[in-house]
Design a protein around this motif. Structure first.
Motif, PDB file in Angstrom:
ATOM      1  N   GLN A  74       0.800  -1.223   0.000  1.00 47.72           N
ATOM      2  CA  GLN A  74       0.000   0.000   0.000  1.00 47.72           C
ATOM      3  C   GLN A  74       0.839   1.283   0.000  1.00 47.72           C
ATOM      4  O   GLN A  74       0.641   2.176   0.843  1.00 47.72           O
ATOM      5  CB  GLN A  74      -0.950   0.004   1.197  1.00 47.72           C
ATOM      6  N   PRO A  75       1.765   1.433  -0.951  1.00 44.71           N
ATOM      7  CA  PRO A  75       2.447   2.718  -1.077  1.00 44.71           C
ATOM      8  C   PRO A  75       1.482   3.759  -1.644  1.00 44.71           C
ATOM      9  O   PRO A  75       0.439   3.398  -2.216  1.00 44.71           O
ATOM     10  CB  PRO A  75       3.575   2.413  -2.071  1.00 44.71           C
ATOM     11  N   PRO A  76       1.806   5.050  -1.527  1.00 45.58           N
ATOM     12  CA  PRO A  76       0.901   6.092  -2.018  1.00 45.58           C
ATOM     13  C   PRO A  76       1.041   6.333  -3.520  1.00 45.58           C
ATOM     14  O   PRO A  76       0.998   7.468  -3.992  1.00 45.58           O
ATOM     15  CB  PRO A  76       1.335   7.314  -1.206  1.00 45.58           C
ATOM     16  N   TRP A 119      -3.989   8.097  -8.208  1.00 48.90           N
ATOM     17  CA  TRP A 119      -5.041   8.814  -7.495  1.00 48.90           C
ATOM     18  C   TRP A 119      -5.871   7.925  -6.573  1.00 48.90           C
ATOM     19  O   TRP A 119      -6.176   8.336  -5.443  1.00 48.90           O
ATOM     20  CB  TRP A 119      -5.940   9.552  -8.483  1.00 48.90           C
ATOM     21  N   PRO A 120      -6.264   6.694  -6.966  1.00 45.58           N
ATOM     22  CA  PRO A 120      -7.007   5.859  -6.014  1.00 45.58           C
ATOM     23  C   PRO A 120      -6.193   5.549  -4.757  1.00 45.58           C
ATOM     24  O   PRO A 120      -6.753   5.518  -3.646  1.00 45.58           O
ATOM     25  CB  PRO A 120      -7.312   4.590  -6.824  1.00 45.58           C
ATOM     26  N   ALA A 121      -4.888   5.323  -4.896  1.00 52.18           N
ATOM     27  CA  ALA A 121      -4.052   5.037  -3.729  1.00 52.18           C
ATOM     28  C   ALA A 121      -3.893   6.266  -2.850  1.00 52.18           C
ATOM     29  O   ALA A 121      -3.874   6.169  -1.610  1.00 52.18           O
ATOM     30  CB  ALA A 121      -2.680   4.532  -4.174  1.00 52.18           C
ATOM     31  N   TRP A 161      -7.123  11.101  -3.606  1.00 50.73           N
ATOM     32  CA  TRP A 161      -7.486  12.383  -4.199  1.00 50.73           C
ATOM     33  C   TRP A 161      -6.844  12.494  -5.580  1.00 50.73           C
ATOM     34  O   TRP A 161      -5.956  11.728  -5.923  1.00 50.73           O
ATOM     35  CB  TRP A 161      -7.035  13.552  -3.312  1.00 50.73           C
ATOM     36  N   THR A 162      -7.312  13.454  -6.367  1.00 49.82           N
ATOM     37  CA  THR A 162      -6.702  13.736  -7.669  1.00 49.82           C
ATOM     38  C   THR A 162      -5.723  14.893  -7.502  1.00 49.82           C
ATOM     39  O   THR A 162      -5.933  15.781  -6.680  1.00 49.82           O
ATOM     40  CB  THR A 162      -7.762  14.110  -8.717  1.00 49.82           C
ATOM     41  N   GLU A 163      -4.644  14.860  -8.277  1.00 50.93           N
ATOM     42  CA  GLU A 163      -3.662  15.924  -8.146  1.00 50.93           C
ATOM     43  C   GLU A 163      -2.874  16.134  -9.427  1.00 50.93           C
ATOM     44  O   GLU A 163      -2.675  15.214 -10.219  1.00 50.93           O
ATOM     45  CB  GLU A 163      -2.680  15.632  -7.005  1.00 50.93           C
TER      46      GLU A 163
END
Length: 344
Positions: free
Chosen positions: A55-57, A266-268, A271-273
């Protein structure tokens, strides 16, 4: 805190690196073979299995795995398969071509969760370190060198493995985000300074500016034209900008900002960025709001395309005070990572 500077060079690189004559491939119950670009799809599937557990970002795509083989780097890669031929572990050692005053052998890889705690990871790391020593010496250069592994903050097992293998934490990085629902400041540049959208015609000028701007950053090495344009699968030109000084006809680049669009992350993240991949301001234009203007322009571009946040990464010891600028503009830390190294 350990020193973050390269150790003084006291002997030739071959003597310091002590490369083995031959590197033994790991054993640990897998069959090992060299990896090639055609293996990128299978590598991506293995990394996906790893990331679902770790589960990395972020999430790694097949296109990003293919970038690992680009010829801007000297690459040595090994994969381990089980008895039915499924890829269960992999390791890369990569040296970027064109480095002149400091060599870095960057190691990356991993083990399928179902094959962990069987000695595969430590055996693979031993191979990477030995292979890195060989590749560093094969450059023919006699300069400071280091073997590098980057570790996300939520990976204590890897950090422990590295420390037992002789690595030391040397550098700390922070991921930050800025809420785009907040007001974005208006930044007024001085006379003759012009904010311009990125264009192919300005790209190499931005590269040369980058090499100058980062010449005083720890461990930074000049980017060749080839290295600068590779690894851009998710480059977002519509989110990228330069500031030119129009005082003279030469119109030098005073600063630049390059963005990327990593939709797969974005799912991990949750948010969207829009992600600021790299930003630099040349020394003679620092203190003239060039960095603020670039970031504000990027934030507006991200927001116009519906992004929730602006994201970036900052070195804790950035000599330009970049983190102070980011915080002043509303960026907040989200997570971090550490660079571990063996100094040679």
């Amino acid at each position: 805190m350990p020193s973050t500077s390269p150790e003084p060079v006291a002997a030739p690189l071959r003597q310091r690196a002590q490369p083995p004559r031959a590197v033994r491939r790991p054993e640990a119950g897998l069959r090992w073979a060299e990896l090639r670009p055609a293996d990128a799809p299978e590598l991506a599937r293995l990394v996906t299995r790893m990331e679902l557990v770790d589960q990395p970002p972020y999430r790694t795509t097949e296109a990003e795995m293919a970038e690992y083989f680009e010829d801007s780097h000297v690459v040595s890669a090994l994969g381990g398969r089980d008895e039915v031929g499924t890829l269960r572990a992999f390791g890369f050692v990569r040296l970027r071509r064109g480095e002149v005053s400091l060599l870095r052998a960057v190691c990356s890889g991993g083990v399928d969760p179902v094959w962990r705690r069987r000695g595969v990871g430590s055996a693979l790391l031993d191979w990477q370190v030995d292979r890195a020593r060989q590749l560093l010496v094969e450059t023919g250069l006699d300069v400071p060198a280091r073997i590098v592994v980057h570790v996300d903050e939520n990976m204590p097992d890897l950090a422990g493995l590295l420390e037992r293998a002789g690595f030391t934490p040397r550098r700390w990085y922070t991921q930050m985000r800025r809420d785009l629902s907040l007001a974005i400041p208006e930044v007024v540049l001085g006379p003759a300074l012009r904010l311009e959208p990125w264009s192919p015609a300005l790209d190499d000028a931005a590269r040369r500016a980058h090499n100058t701007a980062f010449s005083d950053h720890w461990g930074s090495q000049p980017q060749t034209a080839e290295a600068w344009t590779q690894g851009r699968t998710y480059f977002a030109p519509e989110w990228s900008f330069v500031v030119l000084d129009r005082t003279t006809d030469r119109s030098p680049v005073a600063g630049y900002l390059i963005s990327a669009r990593y939709e797969q992350d974005w799912p991990a993240l949750g948010w969207t960025e829009g992600y600021t991949e790299v930003m630099g301001v040349l020394r003679e234009w620092r203190g003239r709001h060039v960095g603020s203007a670039l970031l504000a322009a990027a934030m507006r571009a991200y927001a116009a395309d519906g992004m929730q946040y602006a994201g970036l990464d900052v070195d804790a010891d950035n000599p330009t005070g970049a983190r102070t600028l980011y915080e002043r503009l509303g960026y907040e830390p989200t997570h971090g990572s550490t660079m571990y190294s063996i100094e040679i």
